[in-house]
Design a protein around this motif. Structure first.
Motif, PDB file in Angstrom:
ATOM      1  N   GLY A   1      -0.554   5.267   9.188  1.00 46.08           N
ATOM      2  CA  GLY A   1      -1.679   5.521   8.589  1.00 46.08           C
ATOM      3  C   GLY A   1      -3.006   5.057   8.990  1.00 46.08           C
TER       4      GLY A   1
ATOM      5  N   ALA B   1       0.904  -1.160  -0.160  1.00 41.62           N
ATOM      6  CA  ALA B   1       0.065  -0.057   0.145  1.00 41.62           C
ATOM      7  C   ALA B   1       0.962   1.269   0.097  1.00 41.62           C
ATOM      8  CB  ALA B   1      -0.898  -0.139   1.057  1.00 41.62           C
ATOM      9  N   ASP B   2       0.237   2.398  -0.522  1.00 39.98           N
ATOM     10  CA  ASP B   2       1.131   3.452  -0.223  1.00 39.98           C
ATOM     11  C   ASP B   2       1.375   4.191   0.955  1.00 39.98           C
ATOM     12  OD1 ASP B   2       2.337   5.773  -1.375  1.00 39.98           O
ATOM     13  OD2 ASP B   2       0.530   6.999  -1.737  1.00 39.98           O
ATOM     14  N   VAL B   3       2.105   3.409   1.639  1.00 40.59           N
ATOM     15  CA  VAL B   3       2.375   3.758   3.054  1.00 40.59           C
ATOM     16  C   VAL B   3       3.902   3.054   3.102  1.00 40.59           C
ATOM     17  CG1 VAL B   3       2.022   3.351   5.609  1.00 40.59           C
ATOM     18  CG2 VAL B   3       0.109   3.235   4.123  1.00 40.59           C
TER      19      VAL B   3
ATOM     20  N   GLU C   1      -7.367   1.952   6.579  1.00 42.86           N
ATOM     21  CA  GLU C   1      -7.643   1.646   5.165  1.00 42.86           C
ATOM     22  C   GLU C   1      -6.227   1.176   4.495  1.00 42.86           C
ATOM     23  OE1 GLU C   1     -11.014   3.852   6.408  1.00 42.86           O
ATOM     24  OE2 GLU C   1      -8.619   4.368   6.511  1.00 42.86           O
ATOM     25  N   ASP C   2      -5.103   1.854   4.899  1.00 42.38           N
ATOM     26  CA  ASP C   2      -3.662   1.594   4.330  1.00 42.38           C
ATOM     27  C   ASP C   2      -3.016   0.498   5.355  1.00 42.38           C
ATOM     28  OD1 ASP C   2      -4.094   3.022   1.910  1.00 42.38           O
ATOM     29  OD2 ASP C   2      -3.733   4.870   3.158  1.00 42.38           O
TER      30      ASP C   2
ATOM     31  N   ASN D   1      -3.169  -1.963   7.525  1.00 46.45           N
ATOM     32  CA  ASN D   1      -4.165  -2.906   7.611  1.00 46.45           C
ATOM     33  C   ASN D   1      -3.250  -4.119   7.990  1.00 46.45           C
ATOM     34  OD1 ASN D   1      -3.297  -4.132   5.400  1.00 46.45           O
ATOM     35  ND2 ASN D   1      -4.595  -2.717   4.164  1.00 46.45           N
TER      36      ASN D   1
END
Length: 449
Positions: A13, A2-4, A16-17, A19
């Motif tokens: 985050g 993810a974009d994290v 949603e990210d 997780n």
């Protein structure tokens, strides 16, 4: 992935990210990176148990043994590296952020927090790490004594006899965070205590988890009405702390750092003071007054702990939010060691807290603001700000963000490493000037956006 990504201090985050799927992969990579024996803790956030369990599964699956502290303050978990001889710890906590946020912070066996740069190595491991064979899966055990061990370690550095003789009265605002678990430290040290928000609750019903002047209105009122010697407030995971004096005045994180330095001076300490480019001149002036060298570093706990570990004879490290590292106990920012030492300073000095601040600390006015900014816009904005500051000021420092110094003050514009915002700090001997400079550069940032 993810974009994290790893920021200033860990991966952060919303659910949603950040997780369980990501936490599982991250746990596997952390296990490969840190080694055989890894401690794990969390704060009381709603998503914390879910993420911690996924993290633990990842660690175990690559053969790391897990020592689970469960709900503990971050500095407690980090101290256990030294206490238990661990290869590192991972803590699930978003510290001062709102309840919908969470983070996973990692610290290595040398007690140095993992920075963005070293975190990138863990991210690369995530792409290729595989599970161990079934017989090499790690062992798991709970450690229920971490908080008690932390309290006992702090008490070894505090003159409890002097505190008991004076019997100071402080109101503790635990902010519904893990500071709630450390109240006994102050009671056992001889402090007359009344508590507020003294139970862990992911909703943070008493106040927001960040202890600001606005969020501590109830504490300020209680200190004055009950005629307490002062108030103490922590953030969600207990690594930063602020004070309220007996008049109800808010003592910001910078003043907490300066008071910590003053305590060290009273003890006759000599050496170096490590701080970030965003910390007030109040602290650096105290250090210079007592003949200590001031060493600057980037903003963030990992960079402070790295600098302390690599620099000889560091007596203290601190940042503007009230996070202070006491090297004699650990390389973690420890809001409880800090609070206990300032209480000791208070009882041994004999003056009221407001008098100590007025007479001992130089007067500067520190203001700050933050501007929402998408992560992908940060680079463009900071490049423009750097060019414009170099045109307007003679001395510009670019260790982290862009800091400009001028007669009587300084200003820094910096992209946050943990949140989608641009931060602007400004300080001057004159409050009006500090605000004017801050607003000027805030306007510049908004125009560039």
């Amino acid at each position: 992935m993810a974009d994290v990504h790893f920021g200033t201090n860990g991966i952060r985050g919303t659910f949603e990210d950040l997780n369980p799927e990501l936490a599982l992969k991250l746990g596997k990579a952390i296990g490969r990176y840190l080694g055989k024996n890894v401690g794990v803790g969390r704060d009381g956030r709603k998503t914390g148990l879910c993420l911690k369990n996924a993290l633990v599964s990842g660690l175990l699956s690559v053969g790391s043994n897990v020592i689970d502290f469960d709900v503990v303050p971050s500095p407690t978990a980090e101290l256990m590296i030294k206490e238990m001889g661990l290869d590192g710890v991972a803590v699930v906590t978003a510290s001062h952020n709102p309840p919908e946020w969470n983070a996973i912070k990692v610290t290595d066996r040398k007690m140095i927090a993992i920075s963005r740069e070293r975190g990138a190595k863990i991210e690369k491991i995530m792409e290729k790490v595989k599970s161990a064979s079934w017989e090499k899966v790690g062992e798991y055990r709970m450690e229920r004594n971490a908080v008690r061990r932390h309290m006992e370690r702090i008490m070894g550095f505090v003159d409890a006899k002097a505190i008991r003789e004076r019997k100071p009265f402080f109101i503790l605002d635990c902010g519904n965070g893990t500071a709630s678990l450390m109240v006994e430290l102050f009671k056992e040290s001889g402090v007359n205590v009344i508590t507020m928000n003294d139970y862990v609750d992911w909703r943070f019903p008493g106040r927001p988890s960040e202890p600001t002047e606005e969020s501590l209105a109830d504490l300020k009122k209680a200190v004055v009405e009950l005629k307490a010697d002062g108030g103490i407030a922590w953030d969600g995971d207990g690594d930063r702390v602020v004070f309220i004096d007996e008049k109800g005045n808010f003592l910001s994180g910078d003043k907490v750092v300066a008071l910590s330095l003053l305590k060290k001076a009273k003890e006759g300490g000599k050496g170096r003071f490590v701080t970030t480019v965003a910390t007030s001149m109040v602290a650096s002036e105290i250090a210079k007054k007592y003949g200590w060298d001031v060493v600057y570093t980037k903003v963030g706990a990992p960079y402070m702990s790295e600098k302390v570990a690599k620099t000889k004879n560091v007596i203290l490290a601190g940042e503007e939010v009230g996070g202070v590292i006491w090297p004699e106990i650990s390389l973690a920012k420890d809001g409880f060691m800090t609070a206990a030492k300032i209480v000791e300073l208070f009882v041994k000095d004999g003056r009221r807290l407001s008098e100590i601040v007025e007479k001992e600390l130089p007067e500067y006015h520190f203001v700050k603001t933050k501007i929402p900014c998408k992560n992908q816009e940060k680079k463009k904005i900071m490049e423009r700000i750097k060019k414009e500051m170099k045109k307007e000021y003679r001395r510009v420092i670019t260790i982290d963000g862009v800091r400009a110094e001028y007669e009587g003050g300084w200003v820094i514009v910096r992209a946050s490493g943990t949140e989608p915002i641009i931060r602007i700090f400004s300080e001057n001997r004159e409050e009006k000037k500090a605000k004017e400079v801050m607003e000027y550069w805030a306007g510049k940032v908004k125009k560039i956006k």
